[in-house]
Design an enzyme around this catalytic site. Sequence first.
Site, PDB file in Angstrom:
ATOM      1  N   HIS A  53      10.451   2.938   0.089  1.00 56.82           N
ATOM      2  CA  HIS A  53      10.746   2.166   0.735  1.00 56.82           C
ATOM      3  C   HIS A  53      10.307   0.556   0.156  1.00 56.82           C
ATOM      4  O   HIS A  53      11.590   0.344   0.693  1.00 56.82           O
ATOM      5  CB  HIS A  53       9.202   2.226   1.609  1.00 56.82           C
TER       6      HIS A  53
HETATM    7  O1  RIB Z   1       6.462   3.862   6.372  1.00 61.28           O
HETATM    8  C1  RIB Z   1       6.774   3.702   4.532  1.00 61.28           C
HETATM    9  C2  RIB Z   1       6.040   2.025   4.688  1.00 61.28           C
HETATM   10  O2  RIB Z   1       4.449   2.774   4.910  1.00 61.28           O
HETATM   11  C3  RIB Z   1       5.686   1.844   3.252  1.00 61.28           C
HETATM   12  O3  RIB Z   1       5.296   0.384   3.474  1.00 61.28           O
HETATM   13  C4  RIB Z   1       4.818   2.508   2.961  1.00 61.28           C
HETATM   14  O4  RIB Z   1       4.503   1.402   1.336  1.00 61.28           O
HETATM   15  C5  RIB Z   1       3.262   1.819   4.391  1.00 61.28           C
HETATM   16  O5  RIB Z   1       2.807   0.941   4.164  1.00 61.28           O
END
Ligand code: RIB
Length: 313
Positions: free
Chosen positions: A242
Site C-alpha cells: 500500500h
Molecule cells: O489499509 C492499509 C493501510 O493501513 C496501510 O497504510 C497500512 O500500513 C495500514 O496503516
Amino acid sequence: MPRKIIIDTDPGQDDAVAILLALGSPQELEVLGIVAVAGNVRVAQNAHNALQILEVAGRTDVPVYVGSERPMRHPLVTAEYVHGSTGLDGPTLPAPVTPLQTQHGVDYIIDTLNAHAAGEITLCCLGPLTNIAMAMVKAPAIVSRIREIVLMGGGCFEGGNITPAAEFNIYVDPEAADVVFRSGVPITQIPLDVSHAMLTTKARVQRFRDIGNRSGVVTAEMLDFFERFDVNKYGWDGGPLHDPCVIAWLLKPDLFKGRQCNVAIETGSELTRGMTVVDYWGVTGRVHNVNYLRSGDSDGFYELLVERISRLP
Ligand code: RIB
Ligand code: CA
C-alpha cells in the site's frame, strides 16, 4: 530542487518500504521529518520503528516526532494481526540508538509549515489522518500553506479491508479524514483500488533480496512477514503493498491513472464508518476535492522500488 516532504506514518512494514523509497530518491525528495501516528500499533512503537528504518538506511539525520496517541473520537484500533506485535515483524533489527525529538509531532507539522514558504511542503500520509487534522484544527492558517496532501487510504471499487466499506487508515479516524478531505488542500488519494494491484509476489520479493545491500534484505524480510495475512485472506500470490504507492506517485505519477472527483467520508453510520464515498462518475455535482487514483502499473512500481532501494546502504 527536490520536493520537500513530511512523512506522517504508522510503520508498519509497508510504511517502512515507503520511507526507504523516499530516502533512495534524494534528487527528487527531501524528507524534512517523520511524524508517527497511532495506527498499525501504538504511536510510541511506530516512532521506535521509524527510528529503526532510518538507521537501516543510514539516515539518522532525519528527525522523528511522536504524534497523536489516539484518534479524535473513536478508541484506537490497531493492526498487530497484520504487522505483528512490534508493527515491524520480519527482520531482526537492533534497538534504535537515535533519540526521538521532544516536540509533539502535531506542533512540528504546524511549525514547519509556518517556517517554510507557503506551497513548499507536501504531506505524505501513510496512516490515520489524526495528526494532520489536529494540526488543521489547532492552526487553521496552515491549511493554505500546504502544497499538497498525498495519502494512502480509502477505496471504492475494491471495497474495504477492515470492514466491507472501509479501509484501515480512514476507519481508525474517520473524523480526522473528514477534516482533511473538507479542508480544500489539494489531495491525491491512493486507495485500495490501486494498492490491491501491487502484489508482493515471490519473484518481486526475491529481487529485493538479490540487490545484496542491507536495505534490500530488510525489505525482503519485512515483506515476507507482511504479506502472509493478506495472502491467506485474499488467496492472491502476494500481499498488496500500500504505502510506497504514495512516494511512487510523487516520483513517477505516470505509473498511475485516476481523475478529479468528489470524495466524502462517512462518520455517522457504525455500519459504514470510515467509508470513502467516491463520486467517480460525477453524479452528485459536488466539488472535485480529490485526485482519486484508480489504477497503477505494478511492474513499473516494483522496478522503481528495486532501483531506488539499491541506492541505499
Ligand atoms: O489499509 C492499509 C493501510 O493501513 C496501510 O497504510 C497500512 O500500513 C495500514 O496503516
Ligand atoms: Ca501505514
